[in-house]
Design a protein around this motif. Sequence first.
Motif, PDB file in Angstrom:
ATOM      1  N   ALA A  26      58.450 -10.130  90.751  1.00 24.13           N
ATOM      2  CA  ALA A  26      57.783  -9.160  91.622  1.00 24.13           C
ATOM      3  C   ALA A  26      57.802  -7.751  91.049  1.00 24.13           C
ATOM      4  CB  ALA A  26      58.432  -9.182  93.008  1.00 24.13           C
ATOM      5  N   ALA A  27      58.930  -7.338  90.474  1.00 26.39           N
ATOM      6  CA  ALA A  27      59.021  -5.977  89.938  1.00 26.39           C
ATOM      7  C   ALA A  27      58.051  -5.785  88.772  1.00 26.39           C
ATOM      8  CB  ALA A  27      60.447  -5.682  89.489  1.00 26.39           C
ATOM      9  N   ARG A  28      57.919  -6.808  87.932  1.00 21.26           N
ATOM     10  CA  ARG A  28      56.996  -6.702  86.793  1.00 21.26           C
ATOM     11  C   ARG A  28      55.541  -6.689  87.277  1.00 21.26           C
ATOM     12  NH1 ARG A  28      57.848  -7.493  81.195  1.00 21.26           N
ATOM     13  NH2 ARG A  28      56.379  -6.039  80.248  1.00 21.26           N
ATOM     14  N   GLN A  29      55.257  -7.426  88.326  1.00 26.11           N
ATOM     15  CA  GLN A  29      53.912  -7.402  88.897  1.00 26.11           C
ATOM     16  C   GLN A  29      53.554  -5.996  89.379  1.00 26.11           C
ATOM     17  OE1 GLN A  29      52.969 -10.617  91.728  1.00 26.11           O
ATOM     18  NE2 GLN A  29      54.756 -11.717  90.961  1.00 26.11           N
ATOM     19  N   ARG A  30      54.487  -5.357  90.056  1.00 26.39           N
ATOM     20  CA  ARG A  30      54.222  -4.000  90.558  1.00 26.39           C
ATOM     21  C   ARG A  30      54.002  -3.024  89.401  1.00 26.39           C
ATOM     22  NH1 ARG A  30      58.110  -5.691  94.454  1.00 26.39           N
ATOM     23  NH2 ARG A  30      59.805  -4.734  93.267  1.00 26.39           N
ATOM     24  N   GLU A  31      54.776  -3.191  88.323  1.00 26.62           N
ATOM     25  CA  GLU A  31      54.591  -2.343  87.147  1.00 26.62           C
ATOM     26  C   GLU A  31      53.197  -2.525  86.557  1.00 26.62           C
ATOM     27  OE1 GLU A  31      57.687  -3.491  84.514  1.00 26.62           O
ATOM     28  OE2 GLU A  31      59.273  -2.471  85.640  1.00 26.62           O
ATOM     29  N   LEU A  32      52.732  -3.757  86.505  1.00 26.15           N
ATOM     30  CA  LEU A  32      51.408  -4.028  85.952  1.00 26.15           C
ATOM     31  C   LEU A  32      50.297  -3.472  86.847  1.00 26.15           C
ATOM     32  CD1 LEU A  32      51.820  -7.642  84.550  1.00 26.15           C
ATOM     33  CD2 LEU A  32      51.254  -5.608  83.235  1.00 26.15           C
ATOM     34  N   VAL A  33      50.467  -3.586  88.157  1.00 30.05           N
ATOM     35  CA  VAL A  33      49.481  -3.007  89.081  1.00 30.05           C
ATOM     36  C   VAL A  33      49.413  -1.498  88.883  1.00 30.05           C
ATOM     37  CG1 VAL A  33      48.947  -2.560  91.505  1.00 30.05           C
ATOM     38  CG2 VAL A  33      49.612  -4.857  90.782  1.00 30.05           C
ATOM     39  N   ASP A  34      50.571  -0.857  88.759  1.00 25.67           N
ATOM     40  CA  ASP A  34      50.595   0.595  88.537  1.00 25.67           C
ATOM     41  C   ASP A  34      49.899   0.942  87.221  1.00 25.67           C
ATOM     42  OD1 ASP A  34      51.973   0.984  90.891  1.00 25.67           O
ATOM     43  OD2 ASP A  34      53.937   1.179  89.934  1.00 25.67           O
ATOM     44  N   ALA A  35      50.135   0.142  86.186  1.00 26.83           N
ATOM     45  CA  ALA A  35      49.495   0.397  84.892  1.00 26.83           C
ATOM     46  C   ALA A  35      47.985   0.233  84.993  1.00 26.83           C
ATOM     47  CB  ALA A  35      50.068  -0.547  83.837  1.00 26.83           C
ATOM     48  N   CYS A  36      47.534  -0.791  85.724  1.00 21.22           N
ATOM     49  CA  CYS A  36      46.096  -1.009  85.890  1.00 21.22           C
ATOM     50  C   CYS A  36      45.445   0.162  86.615  1.00 21.22           C
ATOM     51  CB  CYS A  36      45.844  -2.317  86.649  1.00 21.22           C
ATOM     52  SG  CYS A  36      46.198  -3.824  85.691  1.00 21.22           S
ATOM     53  N   ARG A  37      46.126   0.729  87.587  1.00 18.52           N
ATOM     54  CA  ARG A  37      45.604   1.909  88.281  1.00 18.52           C
ATOM     55  C   ARG A  37      45.500   3.095  87.321  1.00 18.52           C
ATOM     56  NH1 ARG A  37      48.758   0.449  93.063  1.00 18.52           N
ATOM     57  NH2 ARG A  37      47.277  -0.309  94.627  1.00 18.52           N
ATOM     58  N   GLU A  38      46.537   3.281  86.516  1.00 15.84           N
ATOM     59  CA  GLU A  38      46.548   4.405  85.592  1.00 15.84           C
ATOM     60  C   GLU A  38      45.442   4.265  84.547  1.00 15.84           C
ATOM     61  OE1 GLU A  38      47.576   8.064  84.444  1.00 15.84           O
ATOM     62  OE2 GLU A  38      48.402   6.979  86.177  1.00 15.84           O
ATOM     63  N   TRP A  39      45.237   3.065  84.032  1.00 14.21           N
ATOM     64  CA  TRP A  39      44.155   2.858  83.059  1.00 14.21           C
ATOM     65  C   TRP A  39      42.796   3.196  83.687  1.00 14.21           C
ATOM     66  CZ3 TRP A  39      46.712  -2.469  82.083  1.00 14.21           C
ATOM     67  CH2 TRP A  39      47.781  -2.316  81.187  1.00 14.21           C
ATOM     68  N   GLY A  40      42.648   2.864  84.971  1.00 11.42           N
ATOM     69  CA  GLY A  40      41.382   3.130  85.646  1.00 11.42           C
ATOM     70  C   GLY A  40      41.087   4.600  85.832  1.00 11.42           C
ATOM     71  N   ARG A  41      42.111   5.449  85.709  1.00 17.29           N
ATOM     72  CA  ARG A  41      41.908   6.901  85.812  1.00 17.29           C
ATOM     73  C   ARG A  41      41.577   7.522  84.458  1.00 17.29           C
ATOM     74  NH1 ARG A  41      46.997   6.413  88.931  1.00 17.29           N
ATOM     75  NH2 ARG A  41      46.460   6.410  91.154  1.00 17.29           N
ATOM     76  N   GLY A  42      41.555   6.706  83.429  1.00 16.91           N
ATOM     77  CA  GLY A  42      41.348   7.194  82.069  1.00 16.91           C
ATOM     78  C   GLY A  42      39.893   7.412  81.727  1.00 16.91           C
ATOM     79  N   PRO A  43      39.615   7.536  80.430  1.00 20.70           N
ATOM     80  CA  PRO A  43      38.247   7.864  79.989  1.00 20.70           C
ATOM     81  C   PRO A  43      37.243   6.729  80.178  1.00 20.70           C
ATOM     82  CG  PRO A  43      39.671   7.426  78.101  1.00 20.70           C
ATOM     83  CD  PRO A  43      40.553   7.458  79.301  1.00 20.70           C
ATOM     84  N   LEU A  44      37.718   5.501  80.330  1.00 19.54           N
ATOM     85  CA  LEU A  44      36.827   4.348  80.514  1.00 19.54           C
ATOM     86  C   LEU A  44      37.233   3.620  81.793  1.00 19.54           C
ATOM     87  CD1 LEU A  44      36.780   3.049  76.825  1.00 19.54           C
ATOM     88  CD2 LEU A  44      34.962   4.311  78.002  1.00 19.54           C
TER      89      LEU A  44
END
Length: 207
Positions: A26-44
């Motif tokens: 579960a903790a790793r899943q939450r980390e990945l969700v957070d990373a996916c959100r951060e990537w979505g705020r990027g240049p692409l």
Amino acid sequence: MTEGLFPRERATIAPGAVHVPGWLPAARQRELVDACREWGRGPLPYRQTVLPGGGVMSVRSLCLGRRWVPYRYLDAVGVPLPDWLVALGREALVEAYGDHGGFTPDTALVNFYAPGARMGMHQDREERSGAPVVSLSLGDRCVFRFGNEENRGRPYQDVELASGDLFVFGGASRWVHHGVPKVFPGTADPALGLTGRLNITLRETGL
């Protein structure tokens, strides 16, 4: 109703195709969700892909590493593929096959399925490498349809993928058609903080 009563078991769906339920804690899943959100705020950011025939995919996608556009890879790298995600892909192959075989992905496709989104049957065939595809699921459960190499129809098998599941397909199954005909809204653990489904696929392009 027996859903959740019996643990889901690891299964070899076809030669080279391995499903490992609940591989990500579960903790790793939450980390990945957070990373996916951060990537979505990027240049692409996440976008709906427009296909050459004019159709628009219902999922929203972004690429890490070498960029994919229908139906080819560009030389450009927009958002670098993190080393930690490459390492996670290797861990996944060790789990599925017992050895990562030197797996060095240089691209990752992140797909977001909002309610009502789906993915038609297709092959991952733009890669020159025959290395396996590593797929990680987050959020809502879905039906993953795993078919055959010759066409988009039968025979196929439907596999339920839930948050934290690992699915790897390589070897004799590397070029089969596959898709997501249905996502079950509201089935994610609320603690994950995700409405919808995320899927991360790691690949070697061989380019």
